[in-house]
Design an enzyme around this catalytic site. Structure first.
Site, PDB file in Angstrom:
ATOM      1  N   THR A  77      26.403  -6.656  28.203  1.00 56.01           N
ATOM      2  CA  THR A  77      27.489  -6.758  27.222  1.00 56.01           C
ATOM      3  C   THR A  77      28.681  -5.892  27.626  1.00 56.01           C
ATOM      4  O   THR A  77      29.802  -6.131  27.179  1.00 56.01           O
ATOM      5  CB  THR A  77      27.000  -6.273  25.841  1.00 56.01           C
ATOM      6  OG1 THR A  77      26.272  -5.053  26.048  1.00 56.01           O
ATOM      7  CG2 THR A  77      26.099  -7.283  25.178  1.00 56.01           C
TER       8      THR A  77
ATOM      9  N   ASP B  33      26.796   5.530  31.381  1.00 53.91           N
ATOM     10  CA  ASP B  33      25.797   6.497  31.846  1.00 53.91           C
ATOM     11  C   ASP B  33      26.323   7.921  31.762  1.00 53.91           C
ATOM     12  O   ASP B  33      25.633   8.835  31.311  1.00 53.91           O
ATOM     13  CB  ASP B  33      25.406   6.192  33.297  1.00 53.91           C
ATOM     14  CG  ASP B  33      24.848   4.798  33.459  1.00 53.91           C
ATOM     15  OD1 ASP B  33      24.601   4.140  32.425  1.00 53.91           O
ATOM     16  OD2 ASP B  33      24.666   4.366  34.615  1.00 53.91           O
TER      17      ASP B  33
HETATM   18 MG    MG Z   1      22.843   5.286  39.081  1.00 57.27          MG
END
Ligand code: MG
Ligand code: ADP
Length: 391
Positions: A37, A173
């Site tokens: 997404t 992340d």
């Molecule tokens: Mg990575």
């Protein structure tokens, strides 16, 4: 690796020194729902693991960085004021990129002798790379008595991953590693980067991350192909609805209106993204209502959609999710990450974790001819400075 073991290893690499160590850590992450997404301006829902990259360091008085890693034989050495893009060892690309990003912001001039250790599995889709970047940034900041806004810190780390490691990742992340709050997962809107911390009752629910230990080939090509299909869907839908900029803006009735003009495969790809965005928002609401059963159903539905509409699962991931669905106390499970291998994440009560591990040990080798590796996690904290001073 315990702190005592890390100190011993540090001394064996750099010699003893009576000053206390600077210490920071940054977690890896798992995406609970909201897959494929991000590049459609949609929603993702990552959670920090209770596994981290930890860095112990002593500040230096010059601009040299000497960085050892518990899993690498070589010590990486570079100067903050003369960082080179491509220089061995390869793994030092992450801290070198981070150092360059911080230097160009005028934040650092003094280097460190440092040792990194991690219990985040490497290359397993749990973002050991982001945790390594964020920890590297924090240790350099601490040694230079500097602080940084967390959004800025995350984007400096993303810049390092793009330009030094050569991985064109999104911001999820680094965001979650830098900004997670213990006992919460983060609902992140990839369109404008607004985020909400959603409480996750760590006393009531736990997660099992299970690595299928398969990595199928052609992942990069498949990934590019999916992105192109999403783009084609947007172009077709925008002929009827000119305000549509991304699949984020599309509802199922809008998609249905364009169905006849669309390749059936493109239609299914778009349907995954549209329904996945909706599931992600509903999942956040279900967790807020502590409706674990509903949240779990949404995880299973996400897996089915990734398997059938988006075509990014594989028999090994499907087998793991099927096993999870048979275990008492498991509320839901799905593949996590880009797909074609990697890991699943299963959500359940405390008692269910051991039962699921046992079921997988028993059934997965039979179904796949492989062993899986797994660990339990709850919603961990974001990056932290554990020891900021050497005085
Ligand atoms: Mg990575
Ligand atoms: P993931 O982020 O899914 O774990 P990546 O391929 O993006 O996988 O990042 C893994 C790479 O990050 C490793 O190959 C290594 O180069 C680097 N890395 C991460 N943690 C460490 C560490 N503690 N020491 C040395 N290198 C590390």
């Amino acid at each position: 690796m315990s702190q005592t073991e890390m100190k011993k290893l540090f001394e064996s690499k750099f010699g003893a020194d009576s000053r206390p160590y600077l210490e920071v850590r940054a977690p890896g992450r798992v995406n609970l729902i909201g897959e494929h997404t991000d590049y459609n301006d949609g929603f993702v829902f990552p959670m920090a693991l209770t596994r981290h990259t930890t860095i112990l360091a002593k500040a230096r008085t010059d601009a040299t960085v000497r960085l050892a890693s518990a899993i690498e034989p070589q010590i990486a050495e570079f100067k903050i004021d003369a960082v080179v893009k491509k220089e061995p060892p390869k793994w030092s690309a992450y801290p070198r990129g981070v150092a360059e990003a911080l230097r160009t912001r005028g934040l650092i001039s003094v280097g460190v002798d440092a040792l990194a250790a991690t219990d985040v599995p490497l290359g397993g889709g749990l973002s050991s790379s982001a945790s390594f970047e964020v920890a590297s940034a924090l240790i350099l900041l601490v040694a230079n008595h500097k602080q940084m806004d967390k959004v800025e810190l995350a984007s400096a780390c993303q810049w390092a991953e793009h330009h030094y490691a050569g991985v064109p990742c999104g911001i999820m992340d680094q965001f979650i590693s830098a900004m997670a709050e213990e006992g919460h997962a983060m609902l992140l809107d990839c369109r404008d980067l607004t985020r909400r911390q959603i409480p996750l009752d760590n006393a009531q629910i736990q997660f099992l991350i299970v690595n299928s230990n398969v990595k199928h080939e052609l992942v990069q090509g498949e990934y590019t192909g999916r992105r192109n299909q999403c783009q084609r869907a947007v172009e077709t839908i925008a002929r009827h609805f000119p305000l549509v900029k991304a699949l984020r803006d599309v509802t199922i009735p809008m998609l249905d209106e364009s169905r006849m003009q669309m390749d059936p495969v493109v239609f299914r790809r778009a349907r995954h993204v549209i329904t996945e965005n909706k599931r992600t928002l509903e999942y956040a609401a279900a967790l807020e209502a502590k409706d674990w059963g509903r949240a779990g159903q949404l995880m299973y539905a996400s897996h089915v959609s990734l398997r059938d509409d988006y075509g990014v699962s594989c028999p090994e991931l499907d087998a793991l999710v099927e096993i999870a669905a048979t275990v008492d106390g498991i509320y839901g499970a799905r593949m996590t990450g880009g797909g074609f291998g990697g890991s699943i994440v299963a959500m359940g009560n405390h008692q269910s974790m051991k039962a699921l591990q046992a079921a997988i040990d028993l059934q997965y080798p039979e179904k796949s001819g492989r062993q899986a590796t797994s660990f339990v996690t709850t919603a961990g904290a974001g990056a932290q400075v554990l020891q900021a001073s050497q005085i």
